[in-house]
Design an enzyme around this catalytic site. Structure first.
Site, PDB file in Angstrom:
ATOM      1  N   ASN A   1      30.883 125.612 -82.418  1.00 38.73           N
ATOM      2  CA  ASN A   1      30.556 127.748 -82.341  1.00 38.73           C
ATOM      3  C   ASN A   1      30.217 127.710 -83.985  1.00 38.73           C
ATOM      4  O   ASN A   1      30.181 127.088 -85.238  1.00 38.73           O
ATOM      5  CB  ASN A   1      32.183 127.718 -82.432  1.00 38.73           C
ATOM      6  CG  ASN A   1      33.301 127.907 -81.645  1.00 38.73           C
ATOM      7  OD1 ASN A   1      32.862 127.432 -80.271  1.00 38.73           O
ATOM      8  ND2 ASN A   1      34.641 127.114 -81.877  1.00 38.73           N
TER       9      ASN A   1
ATOM     10  N   ILE B   1      44.193 120.366 -86.697  1.00 36.72           N
ATOM     11  CA  ILE B   1      45.841 120.540 -87.467  1.00 36.72           C
ATOM     12  C   ILE B   1      45.717 122.098 -85.876  1.00 36.72           C
ATOM     13  O   ILE B   1      47.263 121.961 -85.686  1.00 36.72           O
ATOM     14  CB  ILE B   1      45.444 122.132 -88.671  1.00 36.72           C
ATOM     15  CG1 ILE B   1      46.624 121.848 -88.638  1.00 36.72           C
ATOM     16  CG2 ILE B   1      45.247 123.287 -88.284  1.00 36.72           C
ATOM     17  CD1 ILE B   1      46.465 122.180 -90.400  1.00 36.72           C
TER      18      ILE B   1
ATOM     19  N   HIS C   1      30.504 122.539 -88.321  1.00 34.72           N
ATOM     20  CA  HIS C   1      31.732 121.105 -87.498  1.00 34.72           C
ATOM     21  C   HIS C   1      31.553 120.912 -86.222  1.00 34.72           C
ATOM     22  O   HIS C   1      31.259 122.187 -84.915  1.00 34.72           O
ATOM     23  CB  HIS C   1      33.175 121.934 -88.129  1.00 34.72           C
ATOM     24  CG  HIS C   1      33.820 122.774 -87.620  1.00 34.72           C
ATOM     25  ND1 HIS C   1      32.833 124.254 -88.351  1.00 34.72           N
ATOM     26  CD2 HIS C   1      34.536 123.424 -86.676  1.00 34.72           C
ATOM     27  CE1 HIS C   1      33.644 124.832 -87.656  1.00 34.72           C
ATOM     28  NE2 HIS C   1      34.128 124.643 -86.862  1.00 34.72           N
TER      29      HIS C   1
HETATM   30  P1  AMP Z   1      35.820 126.974 -85.576  1.00 38.37           P
HETATM   31  O1  AMP Z   1      36.410 128.238 -84.926  1.00 38.37           O
HETATM   32  O2  AMP Z   1      35.158 126.552 -84.431  1.00 38.37           O
HETATM   33  O3  AMP Z   1      35.240 127.468 -87.527  1.00 38.37           O
HETATM   34  O4  AMP Z   1      36.928 125.964 -85.583  1.00 38.37           O
HETATM   35  C1  AMP Z   1      37.868 125.835 -87.174  1.00 38.37           C
HETATM   36  C2  AMP Z   1      38.705 125.360 -86.608  1.00 38.37           C
HETATM   37  O5  AMP Z   1      39.076 124.229 -88.149  1.00 38.37           O
HETATM   38  C3  AMP Z   1      39.779 125.159 -85.725  1.00 38.37           C
HETATM   39  O6  AMP Z   1      40.233 124.442 -84.762  1.00 38.37           O
HETATM   40  C4  AMP Z   1      41.153 124.673 -86.271  1.00 38.37           C
HETATM   41  O7  AMP Z   1      42.111 124.912 -85.762  1.00 38.37           O
HETATM   42  C5  AMP Z   1      40.963 123.894 -88.239  1.00 38.37           C
HETATM   43  N1  AMP Z   1      41.726 123.727 -89.069  1.00 38.37           N
HETATM   44  C6  AMP Z   1      41.484 124.830 -89.437  1.00 38.37           C
HETATM   45  N2  AMP Z   1      42.144 124.831 -90.827  1.00 38.37           N
HETATM   46  C7  AMP Z   1      42.350 122.671 -90.353  1.00 38.37           C
HETATM   47  C8  AMP Z   1      42.723 122.377 -92.040  1.00 38.37           C
HETATM   48  N3  AMP Z   1      43.606 122.343 -93.210  1.00 38.37           N
HETATM   49  N4  AMP Z   1      42.944 121.265 -91.047  1.00 38.37           N
HETATM   50  C9  AMP Z   1      42.618 120.511 -89.421  1.00 38.37           C
HETATM   51  N5  AMP Z   1      41.956 121.406 -89.066  1.00 38.37           N
HETATM   52  C10 AMP Z   1      41.782 123.407 -89.617  1.00 38.37           C
END
Ligand code: AMP
Length: 112
Positions: free
Chosen positions: A88, A32, A101
């Site tokens: 991460n 996002i 992820h």
């Molecule tokens: P992390 O910091 O590795 O936990 O990454 C989490 C990622 O999830 C971040 O890059 C956010 O931008 C992404 N994210 C959070 N909520 C959503 C969502 N609803 N749809 C798509 N990406 C998301």
């Protein structure tokens, strides 16, 4: 059992995401807040909070996530130029969503 996260809601289609790949094991969708022209997240449908919580039984699943990242990079046209795959782990590693992820991003020159 670990806590539910926003990614469980995406898996359950309770909130929308721009899904680019799905099978019975994993889901991939556009981040996002993209850090690059192409930025996908590849997640398992199984809830695993962090890489530290993965077990030997998850080995095939983790490999499937990696190979899907490469396949999606190829489909997005960025595989030859290059891209980054990153996971991460915990707060010190920058993890915000506690459902493992892979980030797959590219489409621009990535610095360090
Ligand atoms: P992390 O910091 O590795 O936990 O990454 C989490 C990622 O999830 C971040 O890059 C956010 O931008 C992404 N994210 C959070 N909520 C959503 C969502 N609803 N749809 C798509 N990406 C998301």
């Amino acid at each position: 059992m670990t806590d539910e996260t926003i990614f469980d809601k995406i898996i359950a289609k309770q909130i929308s995401a721009d899904i680019v790949y799905e099978d019975d094991q994993i889901l991939a969708f556009k981040d996002i807040a993209p850090k690059a022209p192409v930025h996908y997240l590849i997640i398992p449908k199984k809830r695993i909070a962090t890489l530290n919580d993965a077990n030997p039984e998850d080995q095939v699943l983790l490999g499937h996530m990696m190979l899907t990242a490469a396949k999606l990079a190829t489909e997005a046209g960025i595989a030859a130029d290059g891209y980054r795959v990153q996971m991460n782990v915990n707060k010190g590693g920058g993890q915000v969503v506690f459902h493992i992820h892979l980030h797959m991003f590219g489409g621009r020159q990535l610095a360090e």
